[in-house]
Design an enzyme around this catalytic site. Structure first.
Site, PDB file in Angstrom:
ATOM      1  N   HIS A  61      94.445  34.197 137.105  1.00  0.00           N
ATOM      2  CA  HIS A  61      94.923  35.166 137.897  1.00  0.00           C
ATOM      3  C   HIS A  61      95.788  34.494 139.006  1.00  0.00           C
ATOM      4  O   HIS A  61      95.160  34.311 139.880  1.00  0.00           O
ATOM      5  CB  HIS A  61      93.779  36.187 138.443  1.00  0.00           C
ATOM      6  CG  HIS A  61      92.765  36.726 137.517  1.00  0.00           C
ATOM      7  ND1 HIS A  61      92.732  37.839 137.101  1.00  0.00           N
ATOM      8  CD2 HIS A  61      91.747  36.042 137.014  1.00  0.00           C
ATOM      9  CE1 HIS A  61      91.851  38.289 136.275  1.00  0.00           C
ATOM     10  NE2 HIS A  61      91.194  37.225 136.182  1.00  0.00           N
ATOM     11  N   PHE A  62      96.912  34.756 138.911  1.00  0.00           N
ATOM     12  CA  PHE A  62      97.798  33.993 139.895  1.00  0.00           C
ATOM     13  C   PHE A  62      98.680  34.982 140.683  1.00  0.00           C
ATOM     14  O   PHE A  62      99.369  34.464 141.638  1.00  0.00           O
ATOM     15  CB  PHE A  62      98.939  33.278 139.194  1.00  0.00           C
ATOM     16  CG  PHE A  62      98.443  31.882 138.560  1.00  0.00           C
ATOM     17  CD1 PHE A  62      97.156  31.377 139.070  1.00  0.00           C
ATOM     18  CD2 PHE A  62      99.302  31.148 137.905  1.00  0.00           C
ATOM     19  CE1 PHE A  62      96.826  30.195 138.554  1.00  0.00           C
ATOM     20  CE2 PHE A  62      98.664  30.056 137.280  1.00  0.00           C
ATOM     21  CZ  PHE A  62      97.476  29.306 137.531  1.00  0.00           C
ATOM     22  N   ARG A  63      98.226  36.344 140.772  1.00  0.00           N
ATOM     23  CA  ARG A  63      98.527  37.242 141.921  1.00  0.00           C
ATOM     24  C   ARG A  63      99.813  37.706 142.058  1.00  0.00           C
ATOM     25  O   ARG A  63     100.180  38.447 143.194  1.00  0.00           O
ATOM     26  CB  ARG A  63      97.810  36.706 143.097  1.00  0.00           C
ATOM     27  CG  ARG A  63      96.457  36.177 143.143  1.00  0.00           C
ATOM     28  CD  ARG A  63      95.333  37.173 142.637  1.00  0.00           C
ATOM     29  NE  ARG A  63      94.073  36.894 142.845  1.00  0.00           N
ATOM     30  CZ  ARG A  63      93.054  37.494 142.191  1.00  0.00           C
ATOM     31  NH1 ARG A  63      93.297  38.305 141.279  1.00  0.00           N
ATOM     32  NH2 ARG A  63      91.791  37.048 142.434  1.00  0.00           N
ATOM     33  N   HIS A 175      87.245  42.073 129.334  1.00  0.00           N
ATOM     34  CA  HIS A 175      86.088  41.848 130.493  1.00  0.00           C
ATOM     35  C   HIS A 175      85.254  42.884 130.161  1.00  0.00           C
ATOM     36  O   HIS A 175      85.407  43.905 130.172  1.00  0.00           O
ATOM     37  CB  HIS A 175      86.827  42.062 131.757  1.00  0.00           C
ATOM     38  CG  HIS A 175      85.902  41.839 132.962  1.00  0.00           C
ATOM     39  ND1 HIS A 175      86.009  41.109 134.015  1.00  0.00           N
ATOM     40  CD2 HIS A 175      84.667  42.569 133.245  1.00  0.00           C
ATOM     41  CE1 HIS A 175      85.033  41.070 134.861  1.00  0.00           C
ATOM     42  NE2 HIS A 175      84.166  41.736 134.397  1.00  0.00           N
ATOM     43  N   HIS A 229      84.975  35.227 129.412  1.00  0.00           N
ATOM     44  CA  HIS A 229      83.685  34.674 130.232  1.00  0.00           C
ATOM     45  C   HIS A 229      82.466  35.382 130.041  1.00  0.00           C
ATOM     46  O   HIS A 229      81.816  35.948 130.754  1.00  0.00           O
ATOM     47  CB  HIS A 229      84.077  34.955 131.668  1.00  0.00           C
ATOM     48  CG  HIS A 229      84.677  36.323 132.164  1.00  0.00           C
ATOM     49  ND1 HIS A 229      84.191  37.705 131.443  1.00  0.00           N
ATOM     50  CD2 HIS A 229      85.722  36.757 132.981  1.00  0.00           C
ATOM     51  CE1 HIS A 229      85.290  38.431 132.105  1.00  0.00           C
ATOM     52  NE2 HIS A 229      85.914  38.071 132.980  1.00  0.00           N
ATOM     53  N   ASP A 299      88.902  31.514 134.461  1.00  0.00           N
ATOM     54  CA  ASP A 299      89.113  33.001 135.184  1.00  0.00           C
ATOM     55  C   ASP A 299      89.509  32.522 136.720  1.00  0.00           C
ATOM     56  O   ASP A 299      88.951  33.024 137.643  1.00  0.00           O
ATOM     57  CB  ASP A 299      87.864  33.317 135.123  1.00  0.00           C
ATOM     58  CG  ASP A 299      87.901  34.919 135.489  1.00  0.00           C
ATOM     59  OD1 ASP A 299      89.071  35.292 135.814  1.00  0.00           O
ATOM     60  OD2 ASP A 299      86.720  35.680 135.704  1.00  0.00           O
TER      61      ASP A 299
HETATM   62  O1  DOR Z   1      85.548  37.650 139.624  1.00  0.00           O
HETATM   63  C1  DOR Z   1      86.560  38.266 139.235  1.00  0.00           C
HETATM   64  N1  DOR Z   1      87.754  38.365 139.909  1.00  0.00           N
HETATM   65  N2  DOR Z   1      86.453  38.429 137.720  1.00  0.00           N
HETATM   66  C2  DOR Z   1      87.691  39.146 137.299  1.00  0.00           C
HETATM   67  O2  DOR Z   1      87.617  39.388 136.136  1.00  0.00           O
HETATM   68  C3  DOR Z   1      88.803  39.443 138.119  1.00  0.00           C
HETATM   69  C4  DOR Z   1      88.953  38.354 139.283  1.00  0.00           C
HETATM   70  C5  DOR Z   1      89.939  38.826 140.163  1.00  0.00           C
HETATM   71  O3  DOR Z   1      90.946  39.125 139.627  1.00  0.00           O
HETATM   72  O4  DOR Z   1      89.735  38.310 141.166  1.00  0.00           O
END
Ligand code: DOR
Length: 442
Positions: A61-63, A175, A229, A299
């Site tokens: 997840h690179f936001r 997920h 995961h 993840d």
């Molecule tokens: O802990 C998590 N954070 N699990 C996820 O599936 C999403 C991720 C996030 O994007 O922060």
């Protein structure tokens, strides 16, 4: 582009490990048996080091766009280069979420302008984007949040899920944490919550019920499915029973941390799915070693330390890991828990096969020159101050690991060397050939 000769490395090939000279010609791995006298522009003496394919992390997840105070495609990719990750597949829970071809292509052009390593982006399912999912291209596949997590992407409606599994053809990953179970657990626990309640709210039943539901959907609709995961022993058993269409993944945090770690690390180890027990850590390892779980991915889900310091349940779920995942696994090689060939299978070859990546995951002639030199003897401490992720911390801060990446090439360009990442380098869009049919067919 230059020709580079990597001399004398111990090369981890698909079926054997041999000392060889590897010749890169531009973006391609031209030879794994090159004479020492090969014409080239640069010679790299790799005596005593192992050469492995670049790591493919299929869950980060690179936001970007939207949450770039935590990470962006440039900083996330710098962390990848340092960690030996040459290709990442990024999740759709950005802001806006990646739920149409247009959004996918926006991310692809952002990445082309700023990502140091190779990239691919999932298309996310919503309650009403079936047509977008059917048309999507240039993507590894569809991500469904069958359980809610960071962002607002929950798809829990059975009819919608049936339609997605019935009518789309891209590979699906999910997920899995059952929303009803999570809500009921939260209701029972009331308001006076502490961090260890996270694993009571998102308990093992939530993970198992949801994984069974997804596997049932995949099975009935004959659809490829990748369980992201896995966190419980029961999910390993489910994966063992469904090896024809289903593949599974374990993350370093679920392999190395357990509920006992909340006391020491608090919300730093708050993630979804939550931590489980030491017995689950062991079961996940056994799942990897017996082949029920095929992939190790991170993840990587950065949040700032400030955000993590909020009192539970305001603290967000997720932790950064892309920078240390390979070293964490190489450390296990040194501890005798697995072999370097197994690590290469879990982190390079298997993700390439699961997602039909063209030219990646192996040291093989004609494949892309995505490579990592690792020093199995190098000992170093994980330090927050060294992390290149914008979030600037690691849950493994303070741990000494033995076995580290020392050089990373992405499409023939050295992006990490002598502890420094080349921020000017740019990766390429990963190419997917879904006609290959995934892990069990490739
Ligand atoms: O802990 C998590 N954070 N699990 C996820 O599936 C999403 C991720 C996030 O994007 O922060």
């Amino acid at each position: 582009m230059p020709r580079i000769l990597i001399q004398g490395a111990t090369c981890v090939l698909p079926d054997e490990t041999v000392v060889a000279n590897v010749l890169l010609d531009g973006t391609t791995l031209a030879s794994i048996d090159a004479p020492r006298t090969s014409r080239c522009d640069e010679v790299v003496d790799a005596t005593g080091l192992h050469l492995i394919p670049g790591v493919i992390d299929d869950q980060v997840h690179f936001r970007e766009p939207g949450l770039t105070h935590k990470e962006d495609l440039h900083t996330g990719s710098l962390a990848c280069a340092r960690g030996g990750v040459t290709t990442y597949l990024e999740m759709p829970n950005t802001n806006p979420s990646t739920v149409t071809q247009e959004r996918l292509e926006e991310k692809l052009s952002l990445a082309a302008s700023k990502s140091v390593v190779n990239y691919g982006f999932y298309v996310g399912a919503t309650l009403d984007n079936l047509e977008d999912l059917k048309k999507a291209s240039r993507t590894p596949g569809i991500k469904i949040f069958i359980g809610s997590s960071t962002g607002n992407m929950l798809v829990d409606d059975q009819d919608v899920l049936e339609q997605i599994f019935a009518e789309t053809s891209l590979p699906i990953c999910a997920h899995c944490e059952d929303e009803m179970t999570v809500r009921e657990n939260a209701r029972k626990l009331g308001n006076a919550l502490s961090i260890s309640d996270h694993s009571r709210i998102r308990d093992r039943a939530a993970a198992v019920i949801s994984a069974k539901r997804a596997v049932d959907l995949a099975h009935r609709h004959g659809h490829r499915f990748h369980l992201l995961h896995a966190s419980t022993a029961e999910e390993v058993e489910i994966l063992k029973d469904h090896r024809d269409r289903i593949t599974g993944e374990a993350c370093p945090h679920h392999l190395f941390f357990h509920v006992g770690d909340y006391e020491r690390l608090g919300a730093l180890v708050q993630m979804n799915p939550s931590l489980k027990t030491e017995a689950d850590n062991r079961a996940l390892w056994e799942g990897l070693l017996c082949g029920a779980i095929q992939v190790v991915a991170t993840d990587h889900a950065p949040h700032t330390l400030e955000e993590k310091k909020r009192p539970y349940p305001e603290s967000p779920s997720g932790l950064p890991a892309v920078e240390n995942s390979l070293a964490l696994l190489l450390n296990q090689v040194n501890l005798g828990r697995c072999t370097i060939s197994q690590v290469v299978s879990w982190m390079c070859d298997a993700p390439a096969r699961v997602w039909d990546l063209v030219g990646k995951g192996r040291i093989q002639e004609g494949y892309d020159a995505d490579l990592v030199l690792v020093d199995l003897g190098r000992e170093a401490r994980v330090e927050n101050r060294d992390q290149l992720t914008k979030s600037g911390w690691s849950p493994w801060h303070g741990e000494v690991l033995t076995g580290w990446p020392v050089s990373t090439w992405v499409m023939g360009t050295r992006v990490f060397e002598s502890g420094r990442v080349n921020p000017q380098a740019r990766g390429r869009e990963a190419v997917f050939d879904h006609g290959r049919g995934g892990f069990w067919k490739a």
